[in-house]
Scaffold this motif. Structure first.
Motif, short mmCIF file in Angstrom:
data_model
loop_
_atom_site.label_atom_id
_atom_site.label_comp_id
_atom_site.label_asym_id
_atom_site.label_seq_id
_atom_site.Cartn_x
_atom_site.Cartn_y
_atom_site.Cartn_z
N ASN A 176 0.80 -1.22 0.00
CA ASN A 176 0.00 0.00 0.00
C ASN A 176 0.84 1.27 0.00
O ASN A 176 0.30 2.37 -0.01
CB ASN A 176 -0.97 0.02 1.19
CG ASN A 176 -2.27 -0.69 0.87
OD1 ASN A 176 -2.53 -1.06 -0.27
ND2 ASN A 176 -3.10 -0.89 1.87
N LYS A 177 2.14 1.12 0.02
CA LYS A 177 3.03 2.29 -0.07
C LYS A 177 3.66 2.42 -1.46
O LYS A 177 3.97 3.54 -1.88
CB LYS A 177 4.14 2.19 0.98
CG LYS A 177 3.65 2.30 2.41
CD LYS A 177 4.81 2.14 3.39
CE LYS A 177 4.34 2.22 4.83
NZ LYS A 177 5.45 2.00 5.80
N ILE A 178 3.86 1.30 -2.14
CA ILE A 178 4.64 1.35 -3.39
C ILE A 178 3.89 0.91 -4.64
O ILE A 178 4.38 1.12 -5.74
CB ILE A 178 5.89 0.47 -3.26
CG1 ILE A 178 5.50 -1.01 -3.16
CG2 ILE A 178 6.75 0.88 -2.07
CD1 ILE A 178 6.65 -1.97 -3.34
N SER A 179 2.71 0.34 -4.50
CA SER A 179 2.02 -0.21 -5.67
C SER A 179 1.50 0.88 -6.60
O SER A 179 1.37 2.05 -6.22
CB SER A 179 0.86 -1.11 -5.24
OG SER A 179 -0.23 -0.33 -4.80
N HIS A 180 1.18 0.46 -7.82
CA HIS A 180 0.56 1.36 -8.78
C HIS A 180 -0.74 1.93 -8.24
O HIS A 180 -1.04 3.11 -8.42
CB HIS A 180 0.30 0.60 -10.08
CG HIS A 180 -0.52 -0.65 -9.90
ND1 HIS A 180 -0.18 -1.65 -9.01
CD2 HIS A 180 -1.68 -1.07 -10.48
CE1 HIS A 180 -1.08 -2.62 -9.06
NE2 HIS A 180 -2.00 -2.28 -9.94
N ARG A 181 -1.51 1.07 -7.54
CA ARG A 181 -2.78 1.53 -6.99
C ARG A 181 -2.55 2.52 -5.85
O ARG A 181 -3.28 3.51 -5.72
CB ARG A 181 -3.61 0.34 -6.51
CG ARG A 181 -5.03 0.72 -6.07
CD ARG A 181 -5.92 -0.48 -5.87
NE ARG A 181 -6.20 -1.14 -7.14
CZ ARG A 181 -5.74 -2.33 -7.48
NH1 ARG A 181 -4.98 -3.01 -6.64
NH2 ARG A 181 -6.03 -2.87 -8.64
N ALA A 182 -1.53 2.26 -5.03
CA ALA A 182 -1.22 3.18 -3.94
C ALA A 182 -0.81 4.54 -4.47
O ALA A 182 -1.20 5.59 -3.94
CB ALA A 182 -0.10 2.60 -3.06
N ARG A 183 -0.01 4.54 -5.54
CA ARG A 183 0.43 5.81 -6.12
C ARG A 183 -0.73 6.57 -6.75
O ARG A 183 -0.83 7.80 -6.64
CB ARG A 183 1.54 5.54 -7.13
CG ARG A 183 2.84 5.10 -6.45
CD ARG A 183 3.88 4.54 -7.38
NE ARG A 183 5.09 4.21 -6.63
CZ ARG A 183 6.09 3.46 -7.08
NH1 ARG A 183 6.01 2.96 -8.30
NH2 ARG A 183 7.14 3.21 -6.34
N ALA A 184 -1.63 5.84 -7.43
CA ALA A 184 -2.81 6.49 -7.99
C ALA A 184 -3.73 6.97 -6.87
O ALA A 184 -4.34 8.04 -6.96
CB ALA A 184 -3.54 5.53 -8.92
N LEU A 185 -3.83 6.17 -5.81
CA LEU A 185 -4.66 6.55 -4.67
C LEU A 185 -4.16 7.82 -3.99
O LEU A 185 -4.96 8.63 -3.52
CB LEU A 185 -4.71 5.41 -3.64
CG LEU A 185 -5.90 4.47 -3.70
CD1 LEU A 185 -5.72 3.34 -2.69
CD2 LEU A 185 -7.21 5.22 -3.43
#
Length: 205
Positions: A176-185
Motif C-alpha cells: 500500500n506504499k509502493i504499488s501502482h494503486r497506492a500511487r494512484a490513490l
C-alpha cells in the motif's frame, strides 16, 4: 465523508479502504447496491474505463464515486495484457488461468526481457458531474513461477528486484506504499481532499 468504490472485488475494497481510513473517508462497495447493473468496460484505455465506472457508480448511488482501471503491461508482449488483464485467458477465466497463460507466453524468455509494469488510473466522479483522474505506475519483472499467498490477480508473478519479492509476498503494509494503486490513490486522495475543502466552503456560503 462517504464514497462508493466502483467495484465488487472485496480484495480491492480492502486495500482502498485501508488506505483511505486514516483520512476520515468511509468506503462502500457496489456489493451494497445489489440492483446496480453490470458495467460495460468498453474503453480502449485504463483512463476511459475508470471514467466510465466512476461516472456510472456516481449516477446510480448518488454518492461521490472512486473507480480504478488497472492492469499489467508486459514489454515482451507489446503491452499485453493491458486493458484485457482481468480477462486475458477468456471472459469466464480466473486469476490462476490468466497467470498460466502469461507464463506460457513468456516461456523461455530471459529475465532481462521480462520487464513489465502495473499501471492504474483512478477516476473521482462527483455528484455535480465532474470527473477527475490520476495515474500510478510500478515497474517490475515477471517471475518464472508464482510466489506468495497474498494479493490477487498477477501479484504472485510480479517481482520487484529491489525487494527480492513478488507483490504476493510483500504484504499489504508495504504494497500500500509502493504499488501502482497506492500511487494512484495518493493522487486521488489529493483530489478528494480538495473537493472536501470546496464543499465545506460552499456550505459556509
Amino acid at each position: 465523508m462517504k464514497l462508493v468504490l466502483a467495484t465488487k472485488n472485496e480484495n480491492k475494497v480492502k486495500e482502498v479502504a485501508q488506505f483511505l481510513a486514516p483520512h476520515d473517508i468511509e468506503v462502500v462497495s457496489l456489493n451494497e447496491f445489489p440492483d446496480f447493473p453490470e458495467i460495460e468496460e468498453s474503453g480502449e484505455t485504463f483512463k476511459d474505463n475508470a471514467i466510465i465506472k466512476a461516472s456510472e457508480a456516481c449516477m446510480f448511488t448518488g454518492l461521490m464515486a472512486l473507480a480504478d482501471d488497472s492492469g499489467l503491461e508486459v514489454d515482451y508482449l507489446d503491452g499485453l495484457p493491458g486493458v484485457y488483464s482481468a480477462r486475458f485467458a477468456g471472459e469466464d477465466k480466473n486469476d490462476s488461468e490468466n497467470n498460466k497463460k502469461l507464463l506460457e507466453l513468456l516461456k523461455g524468455v530471459p529475465a532481462e526481457e521480462r520487464t513489465a509494469r502495473f499501471k492504474c488510473v483512478m477516476a473521482v466522479a462527483t455528484t455535480e458531474c465532474f470527473v477527475y483522474t490520476t495515474e500510478g505506475v510500478c515497474e517490475g519483472v515477471i517471475a518464472e513461477k508464482p510466489r506468495g499467498e497474498e494479493g490477487f490477480g498477477y501479484d504472485p508473478l510480479f517481482y520487484l528486484p529491489e525487494y527480492g519479492k513478488t507483490f504476493a509476498e510483500l504484504g499489504l503494509e508495504i504494497k500500500n506504499k509502493i504499488s501502482h494503486r497506492a500511487r494512484a490513490l495518493t493522487g486521488a486522495l489529493d483530489i478528494i481532499s480538495d473537493l472536501k475543502i470546496m464543499m465545506a466552503d460552499e456550505e459556509e456560503e
